[in-house]
Design an enzyme around this catalytic site. Structure first.
Site, PDB file in Angstrom:
ATOM      1  N   GLN A 342       0.838  -1.210   0.000  1.00 20.08           N
ATOM      2  CA  GLN A 342       0.000   0.000   0.000  1.00 20.08           C
ATOM      3  C   GLN A 342       0.876   1.264   0.000  1.00 20.08           C
ATOM      4  O   GLN A 342       0.581   2.231  -0.700  1.00 20.08           O
ATOM      5  CB  GLN A 342      -0.920  -0.019   1.240  1.00 20.08           C
ATOM      6  CG  GLN A 342      -2.001   1.030   1.237  1.00 20.08           C
ATOM      7  CD  GLN A 342      -3.076   0.746   0.180  1.00 20.08           C
ATOM      8  OE1 GLN A 342      -3.129  -0.337  -0.376  1.00 20.08           O
ATOM      9  NE2 GLN A 342      -3.895   1.732  -0.103  1.00 20.08           N
ATOM     10  N   GLU A 369       3.642 -26.001   7.374  1.00 13.48           N
ATOM     11  CA  GLU A 369       4.089 -26.518   8.689  1.00 13.48           C
ATOM     12  C   GLU A 369       3.050 -26.240   9.777  1.00 13.48           C
ATOM     13  O   GLU A 369       3.377 -25.902  10.909  1.00 13.48           O
ATOM     14  CB  GLU A 369       5.487 -25.996   9.042  1.00 13.48           C
ATOM     15  CG  GLU A 369       6.496 -26.412   7.968  1.00 13.48           C
ATOM     16  CD  GLU A 369       7.933 -26.499   8.403  1.00 13.48           C
ATOM     17  OE1 GLU A 369       8.199 -26.652   9.593  1.00 13.48           O
ATOM     18  OE2 GLU A 369       8.789 -26.417   7.503  1.00 13.48           O
TER      19      GLU A 369
HETATM   20  C1  LIG Z   1       4.332 -24.381  -0.971  1.00 11.68           C
HETATM   21  C2  LIG Z   1       4.039 -25.458   0.008  1.00 11.68           C
HETATM   22  C3  LIG Z   1       5.075 -26.234   0.517  1.00 11.68           C
HETATM   23  C4  LIG Z   1       4.806 -27.287   1.400  1.00 11.68           C
HETATM   24  N1  LIG Z   1       5.827 -28.114   1.804  1.00 11.68           N
HETATM   25  C5  LIG Z   1       5.520 -29.261   2.484  1.00 11.68           C
HETATM   26  C6  LIG Z   1       6.536 -30.252   2.755  1.00 11.68           C
HETATM   27  O1  LIG Z   1       7.715 -30.077   2.427  1.00 11.68           O
HETATM   28  N2  LIG Z   1       6.159 -31.400   3.382  1.00 11.68           N
HETATM   29  C7  LIG Z   1       4.866 -31.658   3.758  1.00 11.68           C
HETATM   30  O2  LIG Z   1       4.600 -32.732   4.295  1.00 11.68           O
HETATM   31  N3  LIG Z   1       3.888 -30.717   3.534  1.00 11.68           N
HETATM   32  C8  LIG Z   1       4.184 -29.546   2.899  1.00 11.68           C
HETATM   33  N4  LIG Z   1       3.196 -28.619   2.640  1.00 11.68           N
HETATM   34  C9  LIG Z   1       1.828 -28.910   3.063  1.00 11.68           C
HETATM   35  C10 LIG Z   1       1.311 -28.028   4.189  1.00 11.68           C
HETATM   36  O3  LIG Z   1       1.966 -28.315   5.399  1.00 11.68           O
HETATM   37  C11 LIG Z   1      -0.211 -28.253   4.244  1.00 11.68           C
HETATM   38  O4  LIG Z   1      -0.750 -27.654   3.071  1.00 11.68           O
HETATM   39  C12 LIG Z   1      -0.838 -27.679   5.484  1.00 11.68           C
HETATM   40  O5  LIG Z   1      -0.444 -28.398   6.621  1.00 11.68           O
HETATM   41  C13 LIG Z   1      -2.380 -27.675   5.394  1.00 11.68           C
HETATM   42  O6  LIG Z   1      -2.880 -28.904   4.995  1.00 11.68           O
HETATM   43  P1  LIG Z   1      -3.955 -28.967   3.793  1.00 11.68           P
HETATM   44  O7  LIG Z   1      -3.398 -28.197   2.664  1.00 11.68           O
HETATM   45  O8  LIG Z   1      -4.306 -30.389   3.568  1.00 11.68           O
HETATM   46  O9  LIG Z   1      -5.215 -28.181   4.356  1.00 11.68           O
HETATM   47  P2  LIG Z   1      -6.416 -28.813   5.233  1.00 11.68           P
HETATM   48  O10 LIG Z   1      -5.841 -29.595   6.354  1.00 11.68           O
HETATM   49  O11 LIG Z   1      -7.369 -29.479   4.321  1.00 11.68           O
HETATM   50  O12 LIG Z   1      -7.071 -27.491   5.806  1.00 11.68           O
HETATM   51  C14 LIG Z   1      -8.005 -26.695   5.064  1.00 11.68           C
HETATM   52  C15 LIG Z   1      -8.492 -25.568   5.986  1.00 11.68           C
HETATM   53  O13 LIG Z   1      -9.196 -26.118   7.112  1.00 11.68           O
HETATM   54  C16 LIG Z   1      -8.616 -25.672   8.320  1.00 11.68           C
HETATM   55  N5  LIG Z   1      -8.661 -26.742   9.322  1.00 11.68           N
HETATM   56  C17 LIG Z   1      -8.299 -28.036   9.160  1.00 11.68           C
HETATM   57  N6  LIG Z   1      -8.466 -28.710  10.308  1.00 11.68           N
HETATM   58  C18 LIG Z   1      -8.918 -27.807  11.225  1.00 11.68           C
HETATM   59  C19 LIG Z   1      -9.265 -27.873  12.616  1.00 11.68           C
HETATM   60  N7  LIG Z   1      -9.145 -29.010  13.298  1.00 11.68           N
HETATM   61  N8  LIG Z   1      -9.727 -26.756  13.218  1.00 11.68           N
HETATM   62  C20 LIG Z   1      -9.828 -25.586  12.535  1.00 11.68           C
HETATM   63  N9  LIG Z   1      -9.499 -25.450  11.231  1.00 11.68           N
HETATM   64  C21 LIG Z   1      -9.045 -26.541  10.592  1.00 11.68           C
HETATM   65  C22 LIG Z   1      -7.156 -25.360   7.959  1.00 11.68           C
HETATM   66  O14 LIG Z   1      -6.588 -24.469   8.919  1.00 11.68           O
HETATM   67  C23 LIG Z   1      -7.330 -24.749   6.584  1.00 11.68           C
HETATM   68  O15 LIG Z   1      -7.692 -23.409   6.706  1.00 11.68           O
HETATM   69  C24 LIG Z   1       3.470 -27.534   1.811  1.00 11.68           C
HETATM   70  C25 LIG Z   1       2.430 -26.718   1.334  1.00 11.68           C
HETATM   71  C26 LIG Z   1       2.691 -25.729   0.430  1.00 11.68           C
HETATM   72  C27 LIG Z   1       1.530 -24.923  -0.113  1.00 11.68           C
END
Ligand SMILES: Cc1cc2nc3c(=O)[nH]c(=O)nc-3n(C[C@H](O)[C@H](O)[C@H](O)COP(=O)(O)OP(=O)(O)OC[C@H]3O[C@@H](n4cnc5c(N)ncnc54)[C@H](O)[C@@H]3O)c2cc1C
Length: 388
Positions: A342, A369
Site C-alpha cells: 500500500q 508446517e
Molecule cells: C508451498 C508449500 C510447501 C509445502 N511443503 C511441504 C513439505 O515439504 N512437506 C509436507 O509434508 N507438507 C508440505 N506442505 C503442506 C502443508 O503443510 C499443508 O498444506 C498444510 O499443513 C495444510 O494442509 P492442507 O493443505 O491439507 O489443508 P487442510 O488440512 O485441508 O485445511 C483446510 C483448511 O481447514 C482448516 N482446518 C483443518 N483442520 C482444522 C481444525 N481441526 N480446526 C480448525 N481449522 C481446521 C485449515 O486451517 C485450513 O484453513 C506444503 C504446502 C505448500 C503450499
C-alpha cells in the site's frame, strides 16, 4: 525466560546478510519470474556452511545452535522468501529427521552431502487427503521379501524434485493397531527408485524459486533397512520435527516483516505527494511504525522460542513457544506485506518492485508446517482447553 543474542550471533548475522546481498539479491527477481530453482546458489549456501549450522562436525557441520540457524533463515528471507525456505526445509525437514532418528549407517550414507549443500532431501507428510489431519495418511508400505513396497501419493513437498534431491522421507501405514488406528512409520526413499516419481512442479502463487512437487509411489521398492527410526513411531517423529520447523518458519516470517519495513521506510522518504515525502503523512508514517513493532515483537517471540530449544527446555514448553511464534509472525508477515504494498501505491502492484514478490510469498507462511488454525488449536491445548 529472557534471552539475548551474543556478539558471535550478530557477527554471523552480518556474514549471512553480506552473502545474501551479494549472491542472492541481484538475481531473485529473474529467478522468480523464470520459476528457476538455482542449484548454484544452493551450492554457495552449502559452501558458506549454512546447511551444516546445527549438524555435528563428524558429518561436516559446525555443531552450532538452533538460534544461529534461525538467524540465517531470517537474513536470507529478508532478501527472498523462497531462498529462505530452501534452507529452512533443507535443514529442518531434510537433514533433521535423518540426524535425529537415523541409524549410523543412514547418517553416514546421507548426511555428508546434505550438510554440504551438495544434495537436498524432502519430507513427505502431506497427502491429497491428509494435511492438518496428517494421521489420515493413506500411503502404505508393506514388507515383501526383505523390502518395503510403497504405494500412495504425497502432495506439496518442498525440495523433493530438484536436480540435487537425493531422497525423500515419507510417512506410510505399515500396519494396524486395531480399532481403526493405523501404525505409521517413516521410510527413506532415494531419488531414482523405480516407481517413485516427482511429478511436474506446481504453479504456485508465490515461492516461485522454491522446488515443490507432488510425489507418487507405485510399487516403489526399498530395502527393509530404509525404515527411519522405530517402526510405528513415524507420526510422532514428524510431529517433533515440525516443532523445530515452526520456529524456523517464524524466523522466515520475521525476515519478511523486516524487508517490508526496510522497503517501505526507504520509499516513504523518497516518494513525494502534495510537495512532501509521503513519510510526513501520519496515515503512512503510523503504518510504518506498526511494521517496526511487528518486526521487534516477532523477533522476540522467535528467538525466545529458539533459545528454549537451545537450552533444552521441556518439550511442552518449547511446543507452546513454537506455536505462538509461528502464529504471530506468519500473520504479521501477511499484514506487513499488505501495508508495504500500500505504501508503494501502484508501483507496489508491479513485479519490478520487491514488495509485490513479498506480498505473493507471505500467504504460505500462514499455511505451511501447520496452518494458523492448527497453531491456535495447539496453543489452546497448551493452555489446558479441551479443544478438539
Ligand atoms: C508451498 C508449500 C510447501 C509445502 N511443503 C511441504 C513439505 O515439504 N512437506 C509436507 O509434508 N507438507 C508440505 N506442505 C503442506 C502443508 O503443510 C499443508 O498444506 C498444510 O499443513 C495444510 O494442509 P492442507 O493443505 O491439507 O489443508 P487442510 O488440512 O485441508 O485445511 C483446510 C483448511 O481447514 C482448516 N482446518 C483443518 N483442520 C482444522 C481444525 N481441526 N480446526 C480448525 N481449522 C481446521 C485449515 O486451517 C485450513 O484453513 C506444503 C504446502 C505448500 C503450499
Amino acid at each position: 525466560m529472557s534471552f539475548s543474542l551474543s556478539a558471535e550471533h550478530e557477527d554471523f548475522r552480518n556474514s549471512v546478510r553480506e552473502f545474501a546481498n551479494a549472491e542472492i539479491a541481484p538475481h531473485v527477481a529473474q529467478w522468480d519470474k523464470d520459476h528457476h530453482f538455482p542449484i548454484d546458489a544452493v551450492r554457495k549456501m552449502g559452501d558458506l556452511g549454512l546447511f551444516g549450522i546445527t549438524a555435528p562436525e563428524e558429518f561436516g557441520g559446525a555443531a552450532g545452535d538452533f538460534t544461529s540457524l534461525c538467524i540465517a533463515i531470517e537474513e536470507l528471507g529478508r532478501v527472498d522468501q523462497s531462498i529462505g525456505i530452501t534452507l529452512e526445509a533443507g535443514v529442518g525437514l531434510g537433514i533433521n529427521p535423518i540426524l535425529t532418528f537415523g541409524t549410523d549407517e543412514q547418517k553416514e550414507k546421507w548426511l555428508p552431502d546434505l550438510v554440504a549443500g551438495r544434495a537436498l532431501a524432502g519430507f513427505g507428510l502431506t497427502e491429497p487427503g491428509a494435511g492438518s489431519d496428517a494421521g489420515a495418511t493413506k500411503t502404505r508400505a508393506v514388507l515383501d521379501d526383505g523390502d518395503w513396497v510403497v504405494n500412495g501419493a504425497k502432495q506439496f513437498i518442498t525440495n523433493s524434485g530438484s536436480e540435487i534431491t537425493a531422497l525423500v522421507t515419507v510417512t506410510a501405514r505399515t500396519g494396524d493397531r486395531g480399532e481403526g488406528r493405523p501404525e505409521i512409520s517413516t521410510i527413506v526413499i532415494p531419488s531414482g527408485t523405480p516407481g517413485f516419481t516427482a511429478e511436474p512442479a506446481y504453479d504456485k502463487l508465490g515461492w516461485h524459486i522454491s522446488d515443490t512437487h507432488p510425489l507418487t509411489f507405485t510399487d516403489a521398492r526399498v530395502p527393509e533397512g530404509n525404515l527411519l527410526g522405530e517402526r510405528g513411531r513415524g507420526f510422532a517423529q514428524f510431529l517433533a520435527t515440525l516443532d523445530d520447523g515452526r520456529v524456523a518458519i517464524a524466523a522466515l516470517a520475521v525476515g519478511c516483516v523486516q524487508a517490508c519495513l526496510d522497503l517501505a521506510l526507504e520509499y516513504s522518504l523518497e516518494r513525494t505527494t502534495f510537495g512532501k515525502p509521503i513519510g510526513a503523512k501520519q496515515g503512512v508514517a503510523f503504518q510504518i511504525s506498526d511494521l517496526a513493532v511487528m518486526a521487534q515483537a516477532g523477533r522476540a517471540l522467535t528467538y525466545q522460542a529458539a533459545s528454549l530449544k537451545d537450552a533444552g527446555a521441556p518439550a511442552k514448553e518449547f511446543k507452546q513457544a513454537a506455536a505462538i511464534a509461528k502464529l504471530y509472525t506468519s500473520e504479521a508477515a501477511v499484514t506487513a506485506t499488505r501495508i508495504a504494498t500500500q505504501v508503494f501505491g501502484g508501483y507496489g502492484f508491479m513485479e519490478e518492485y520487491p514488495v509485490a514478490r513479498f506480498y505473493r510469498d507471505a500467504k504460505i507462511l500462514e499455511i505451511g508446517e501447520g496452518t494458523s488454525e492448527v497453531q491456535r488449536m495447539l496453543i489452546a491445548r497448551g493452555l489446558g482447553l479441551p479443544v478438539e
